[in-house]
Design a protein around this motif. Structure first.
Motif, PDB file in Angstrom:
ATOM      1  N   THR A   1       0.818  -1.212   0.000  1.00 57.85           N
ATOM      2  CA  THR A   1       0.000   0.000   0.000  1.00 57.85           C
ATOM      3  C   THR A   1       0.849   1.259   0.000  1.00 57.85           C
ATOM      4  O   THR A   1       0.476   2.263  -0.610  1.00 57.85           O
ATOM      5  CB  THR A   1      -0.945   0.004   1.215  1.00 57.85           C
ATOM      6  OG1 THR A   1      -1.603  -1.255   1.301  1.00 57.85           O
ATOM      7  CG2 THR A   1      -1.995   1.082   1.075  1.00 57.85           C
ATOM      8  N   ILE A   2       1.997   1.254   0.676  1.00 55.10           N
ATOM      9  CA  ILE A   2       2.834   2.453   0.688  1.00 55.10           C
ATOM     10  C   ILE A   2       3.398   2.720  -0.702  1.00 55.10           C
ATOM     11  O   ILE A   2       3.595   3.878  -1.097  1.00 55.10           O
ATOM     12  CB  ILE A   2       3.969   2.326   1.734  1.00 55.10           C
ATOM     13  CG1 ILE A   2       4.658   3.672   1.950  1.00 55.10           C
ATOM     14  CG2 ILE A   2       4.985   1.286   1.316  1.00 55.10           C
ATOM     15  CD1 ILE A   2       3.794   4.731   2.544  1.00 55.10           C
ATOM     16  N   MET A   3       3.638   1.672  -1.489  1.00 51.40           N
ATOM     17  CA  MET A   3       4.108   1.871  -2.862  1.00 51.40           C
ATOM     18  C   MET A   3       3.011   2.467  -3.736  1.00 51.40           C
ATOM     19  O   MET A   3       3.284   3.262  -4.640  1.00 51.40           O
ATOM     20  CB  MET A   3       4.580   0.546  -3.451  1.00 51.40           C
ATOM     21  CG  MET A   3       5.854   0.008  -2.827  1.00 51.40           C
ATOM     22  SD  MET A   3       6.283  -1.623  -3.428  1.00 51.40           S
ATOM     23  CE  MET A   3       6.507  -1.300  -5.171  1.00 51.40           C
ATOM     24  N   GLU A   4       1.750   2.100  -3.465  1.00 53.01           N
ATOM     25  CA  GLU A   4       0.633   2.619  -4.264  1.00 53.01           C
ATOM     26  C   GLU A   4       0.282   4.056  -3.876  1.00 53.01           C
ATOM     27  O   GLU A   4      -0.016   4.885  -4.724  1.00 53.01           O
ATOM     28  CB  GLU A   4      -0.594   1.717  -4.098  1.00 53.01           C
ATOM     29  CG  GLU A   4      -0.440   0.348  -4.716  1.00 53.01           C
ATOM     30  CD  GLU A   4      -0.414   0.386  -6.224  1.00 53.01           C
ATOM     31  OE1 GLU A   4      -0.976   1.335  -6.814  1.00 53.01           O
ATOM     32  OE2 GLU A   4       0.189  -0.521  -6.822  1.00 53.01           O
ATOM     33  N   THR A   5       0.292   4.329  -2.569  1.00 50.16           N
ATOM     34  CA  THR A   5      -0.151   5.645  -2.107  1.00 50.16           C
ATOM     35  C   THR A   5       0.973   6.666  -2.011  1.00 50.16           C
ATOM     36  O   THR A   5       0.700   7.858  -1.860  1.00 50.16           O
ATOM     37  CB  THR A   5      -0.815   5.517  -0.716  1.00 50.16           C
ATOM     38  OG1 THR A   5       0.123   4.942   0.200  1.00 50.16           O
ATOM     39  CG2 THR A   5      -2.056   4.637  -0.807  1.00 50.16           C
ATOM     40  N   PHE A   6       2.223   6.223  -2.065  1.00 46.25           N
ATOM     41  CA  PHE A   6       3.347   7.151  -1.958  1.00 46.25           C
ATOM     42  C   PHE A   6       4.421   6.773  -2.979  1.00 46.25           C
ATOM     43  O   PHE A   6       5.512   6.357  -2.609  1.00 46.25           O
ATOM     44  CB  PHE A   6       3.935   7.117  -0.537  1.00 46.25           C
ATOM     45  CG  PHE A   6       4.400   8.448  -0.050  1.00 46.25           C
ATOM     46  CD1 PHE A   6       5.562   9.023  -0.537  1.00 46.25           C
ATOM     47  CD2 PHE A   6       3.677   9.141   0.892  1.00 46.25           C
ATOM     48  CE1 PHE A   6       6.001  10.242  -0.090  1.00 46.25           C
ATOM     49  CE2 PHE A   6       4.098  10.369   1.357  1.00 46.25           C
ATOM     50  CZ  PHE A   6       5.269  10.929   0.867  1.00 46.25           C
ATOM     51  N   PRO A   7       4.123   6.933  -4.279  1.00 45.04           N
ATOM     52  CA  PRO A   7       5.113   6.581  -5.303  1.00 45.04           C
ATOM     53  C   PRO A   7       6.266   7.578  -5.340  1.00 45.04           C
ATOM     54  O   PRO A   7       6.252   8.591  -4.623  1.00 45.04           O
ATOM     55  CB  PRO A   7       4.298   6.625  -6.601  1.00 45.04           C
ATOM     56  CG  PRO A   7       3.182   7.563  -6.311  1.00 45.04           C
ATOM     57  CD  PRO A   7       2.865   7.405  -4.846  1.00 45.04           C
ATOM     58  N   ALA A   8       7.250   7.307  -6.203  1.00 46.13           N
ATOM     59  CA  ALA A   8       8.455   8.131  -6.245  1.00 46.13           C
ATOM     60  C   ALA A   8       8.160   9.572  -6.665  1.00 46.13           C
ATOM     61  O   ALA A   8       8.821  10.511  -6.206  1.00 46.13           O
ATOM     62  CB  ALA A   8       9.468   7.506  -7.201  1.00 46.13           C
TER      63      ALA A   8
END
Length: 296
Positions: free
Chosen positions: A20-27
């Motif tokens: 979820t952190i990759m989906e909600t906080f991308p680069a």
């Protein structure tokens, strides 16, 4: 004798948080804009400016945003509900977004949706210095603080036991901030003829636990809003929607399986330890064949 726990729920929580952190906080940042209606070059430029400014605010000006978001994602799948509070902090001079665990948000019984709730109470804890700063900024009224009220709930005691903290070392003051509808004398809602309607209006009332001193009563609608609609400061995240206002988490869904897996794993470890434990009976003059035979 074995004290190991089965990592069933922990594995699921770690997997949920990492995905979820990759989906909600991308680069590129957490904010994406969407143009509604006709797409024009002016709207595209405005959308790009808004996206860049919001990403700059969340990643540079608000250093607590990502750590608080990750804490929220860790608590959400296990408890089923997690909250965030977004507001302007006068002591920092900027907006903040902080994580609030479900046990610190008190909702009335039978409420199914937080945005239509008539009373939301946030249990807050602040140090004496933080309260003095807010009093000096005019956010709270000046009162004699005294000593903090030492109180911990059973949930907090369980968490402190697991993490090794002690409530005796907590010198913070506990407060209740209620976002509630009130009909206050002298500030009544009035109709076109200037007569009171009796309709309760949204306010934010902050009180100190123990002394019940009211620190602040603030209007919770925009001054130029004729409808006096309530401003929302809380964001509710649910893992799986439940029957009421709180969601279901892994503790509710597979908590029984996790306890059973822990019990079975402990029995297996204890049985293996007992079967490999060398022991027996020895006495002077007693001859035993195979004195390293395990306990039967």
């Amino acid at each position: 004798a074995c004290g190991v726990f089965h990592p069933m729920i922990t594995e699921a929580v770690v997997r949920f948080q990492s995905d979820t952190i990759m989906e909600t906080f991308p680069a590129k940042g957490p904010v994406r804009t969407q143009i509604i209606g006709r797409d024009t070059p002016e709207k595209k430029d405005a959308a790009t400016r808004v996206e860049d400014d919001m990403n700059y605010q969340l990643t540079e000006k608000m250093p607590e945003y990502r750590p608080e978001h990750e804490k929220m994602l860790w608590n959400l799948p296990s408890a089923g509900s997690a909250f965030k509070k977004v507001y302007y902090d006068p002591s920092l001079g900027r907006p903040v977004s902080v994580f609030i665990p479900a046990e610190d948000i008190i909702l009335p019984y039978g409420i199914s949706e937080i945005n239509t709730c008539h009373r939301i109470t946030h249990r807050m804890r602040k140090t004496k210095n933080e309260l003095l700063k807010l009093m000096n900024a005019g956010f709270y009224r000046d009162i004699e603080l005294g000593e903090p009220d030492k109180f911990t709930s059973d949930i907090q005691e369980s968490k402190d036991k697991e993490t090794g903290f002690s409530a005796n070392n907590d010198d913070r003051f506990e407060m209740y901030e209620s976002h509630v509808d009130l009909d206050i004398e002298g500030f009544e809602d009035k109709d076109e003829d200037g007569e009171p309607t009796g309709i309760a209006l949204p306010y934010v009332v902050t009180m100190l636990r123990g002394t019940n001193e009211v620190l602040a009563i603030r209007r919770n609608w925009k001054e130029d809003d004729d409808l006096k609609l309530k401003r929302h400061h809380f964001v509710h995240y649910q893992y799986i929607p439940g029957y009421g206002s709180y969601g279901f988490g892994l503790f509710h869904l597979i908590g029984g399986y996790a306890k059973s897996a822990t019990s079975i794993m402990r029995q297996l470890v204890d049985a293996g330890t007992l079967s490999n434990l060398p022991g027996g009976l020895k006495a002077r003059g007693l001859r035993i064949k195979g004195d390293d035979t395990p306990i039967a």
